[in-house]
Design a protein around this motif. Structure first.
Motif, PDB file in Angstrom:
ATOM      1  N   ILE A  45     -42.226 -56.160   5.772  1.00 19.91           N
ATOM      2  CA  ILE A  45     -41.543 -55.205   6.654  1.00 19.91           C
ATOM      3  C   ILE A  45     -42.556 -54.377   7.445  1.00 19.91           C
ATOM      4  O   ILE A  45     -42.365 -54.110   8.638  1.00 19.91           O
ATOM      5  N   ALA A  48     -43.775 -56.533  10.164  1.00 20.78           N
ATOM      6  CA  ALA A  48     -42.747 -56.656  11.203  1.00 20.78           C
ATOM      7  C   ALA A  48     -42.731 -55.419  12.106  1.00 20.78           C
ATOM      8  O   ALA A  48     -42.603 -55.530  13.334  1.00 20.78           O
ATOM      9  N   GLN A  52     -43.428 -55.302  16.171  1.00 22.33           N
ATOM     10  CA  GLN A  52     -42.411 -54.828  17.116  1.00 22.33           C
ATOM     11  C   GLN A  52     -42.843 -53.552  17.835  1.00 22.33           C
ATOM     12  O   GLN A  52     -42.318 -53.228  18.888  1.00 22.33           O
ATOM     13  N   VAL A  72     -37.072 -50.639  12.359  1.00 23.07           N
ATOM     14  CA  VAL A  72     -37.504 -51.689  11.428  1.00 23.07           C
ATOM     15  C   VAL A  72     -37.528 -51.149  10.000  1.00 23.07           C
ATOM     16  O   VAL A  72     -37.014 -51.780   9.066  1.00 23.07           O
ATOM     17  N   VAL A  80     -35.019 -57.810  13.705  1.00 23.46           N
ATOM     18  CA  VAL A  80     -35.648 -57.977  12.385  1.00 23.46           C
ATOM     19  C   VAL A  80     -34.544 -58.057  11.334  1.00 23.46           C
ATOM     20  O   VAL A  80     -33.771 -57.116  11.157  1.00 23.46           O
ATOM     21  N   TRP A 111     -40.507 -60.039  19.333  1.00 22.92           N
ATOM     22  CA  TRP A 111     -40.270 -61.124  18.394  1.00 22.92           C
ATOM     23  C   TRP A 111     -38.906 -61.007  17.722  1.00 22.92           C
ATOM     24  O   TRP A 111     -38.383 -59.921  17.555  1.00 22.92           O
ATOM     25  N   GLN A 112     -38.360 -62.153  17.340  1.00 20.86           N
ATOM     26  CA  GLN A 112     -37.267 -62.172  16.373  1.00 20.86           C
ATOM     27  C   GLN A 112     -37.894 -62.536  15.026  1.00 20.86           C
ATOM     28  O   GLN A 112     -38.544 -63.575  14.896  1.00 20.86           O
ATOM     29  N   ILE A 113     -37.682 -61.685  14.017  1.00 18.92           N
ATOM     30  CA  ILE A 113     -38.362 -61.844  12.730  1.00 18.92           C
ATOM     31  C   ILE A 113     -37.333 -61.981  11.616  1.00 18.92           C
ATOM     32  O   ILE A 113     -36.429 -61.148  11.490  1.00 18.92           O
ATOM     33  N   ILE A 115     -37.125 -62.188   7.579  1.00 20.31           N
ATOM     34  CA  ILE A 115     -37.841 -61.953   6.326  1.00 20.31           C
ATOM     35  C   ILE A 115     -36.944 -62.413   5.174  1.00 20.31           C
ATOM     36  O   ILE A 115     -35.845 -61.894   4.991  1.00 20.31           O
ATOM     37  N   MET A 144     -40.990 -64.951   7.701  1.00 24.79           N
ATOM     38  CA  MET A 144     -41.801 -64.321   6.662  1.00 24.79           C
ATOM     39  C   MET A 144     -41.107 -64.550   5.324  1.00 24.79           C
ATOM     40  O   MET A 144     -40.018 -64.017   5.086  1.00 24.79           O
TER      41      MET A 144
END
Length: 383
Positions: A45, A48, A52, A72, A80, A111-113, A115, A144
């Motif tokens: 996190i 991330a 971002q 985030v 995220v 970004w698109q993340i 996790i 991730m």
């Protein structure tokens, strides 16, 4: 304070992730590994947030007050997603939903993340579905994955990920972290030792007296295993203690979910149940039972870890190993174990505890049966 401050004792990892956020060694898939409580998901996190954040470079950068960092960290950033499971495993249907989401472009300009906590709980089918997405990534999507070790993840998946390895924080580092949270030094030192580097466990021990009491009940078991009756009693008490701790965590959540379901279907306002309410209630009940089972097993597992720490202390004391005891507060009981058993026997006892753990977690042996068998094996030998 920055987002990296939540990662206790992880200096080299923080440096590597800050450099990656600045563009050095960036890749589309990451695997965060480390022992329980080391902060795998926190590291993901934090990373991330760094990716971002428009102001963060390789250094401290943004003080985590910008909109991107704030959202985030609080789980509300549109790009995220943190995937957690309360089940015993993550199935293929859940992963296919993630794969569809990964194919979409991010709403923002970065970004698109995605996790995935507990990636070690992915079923074989789920792993195969995830592998396809990682092999053919969207240009602006990052994966991730978090797992205890690299061996817990399918080889074809881990070979496509950059590995980030976290270590167990030292006792002094955990204690120092707790002191910054307002915990008195003696209690912080106890919680740091008893948690064995597990940050979440350390915070629970520091702030919740009931958690400390339950742990004291567990670590006092080895010195009491003098006959068969006490072994049976200890097994029952360990199972009960674990269930009480699990219930304390899940009871409020279960009640809130039931209230939310009733409100969603208008049960309270209308005074009657619509046709769709029955299947929804059945599904909720099933999900809550699955979550309760996993939580119970997690608490039993934690109790077994505490038991192992007692026998580990006995071996360390008998062999004169350097370093302090995990259970310094019950040194007299540890010395009693040293006097009645050799280091070799205590090492075998640790093996029996791990065998019981495997029976419950891997082979679905009933908790009571596995614990009873284990306690009999741990019984103090008669002289």
């Amino acid at each position: 304070m920055t987002v990296w401050d939540t990662l206790v004792g992880q200096g080299p990892t923080i440096t590597a992730l800050q450099q990656a956020a600045a563009g050095q060694g960036m890749t589309h898939a990451w695997l965060f590994t480390g022992p329980p409580g080391s902060g795998r998901s926190n590291a993901a996190i934090a990373f991330a947030a760094a990716l971002q954040c428009p102001d963060r470079g390789a250094g401290p950068g943004c003080p985590d007050t910008c909109h991107a960092c704030h959202t985030v960290l609080h789980g509300s950033h549109a790009d995220v997603s943190v995937i957690r499971t309360q089940k015993l495993s993550i199935g293929v249907d859940e992963v296919r939903d993630l794969v569809r989401r990964a194919a979409l472009s991010p709403m923002g300009d970065r970004w698109q993340i995605l996790i995935v906590e507990d990636a070690d709980r992915l079923t074989d089918q789920a792993c195969n579905a995830l592998l396809k997405a990682i092999e053919e990534p969207n240009g602006r999507t990052l994966w991730m994955l978090c797992a205890p070790t690299v061996e817990d993840v399918l080889p074809t998946i881990r070979s496509r990920c950059r590995l980030v390895t976290l270590s167990t924080p030292r006792v002094a580092e955990v204690a120092g972290f707790l002191v910054t949270k307002g915990v008195a030094e003696p209690l912080a030192s106890y919680a740091a030792r008893a948690s064995q580097g597990h940050i979440g466990r350390a915070k629970a021990l520091a702030f919740d007296e009931a958690v400390r009491t339950r742990r004291q009940e567990v670590v006092s078991i080895p010195a009491r295993l003098s006959n068969l009756g006490r072994c049976m009693d200890a097994a029952a008490r360990l199972a009960t203690t674990a269930k009480e701790e699990a219930d304390a965590i899940t009871a409020d959540l279960d009640a809130r979910e039931k209230t939310d379901l009733d409100a969603a279907y208008g049960v309270v306002e209308r005074g009657r149940r619509p046709r769709e309410y029955g299947p929804a209630l059945t599904a909720l009940d099933k999900a809550q039972k699955t979550r309760a089972k996993r939580r119970h097993l997690d608490m039993v597992d934690r109790g077994l870890t505490d038991l192992v720490s007692v026998y580990r202390d006995a071996i360390a004391l008998a062999t004169g190993a350097p370093g302090g005891l995990v259970n310094e507060d019950i040194r007299d009981q540890v010395e009693q174990i040293v006097a009645t058993a050799s280091p070799e026997l205590n090492l075998r006892r640790i093996g029996w505890i791990f065998a019981a753990r495997e029976q419950m977690l891997e082979f679905n042996v009933p908790v009571a049966l596995a614990l009873e068998s284990m306690m009999v094996a741990l019984k103090t030998p008669q002289r």
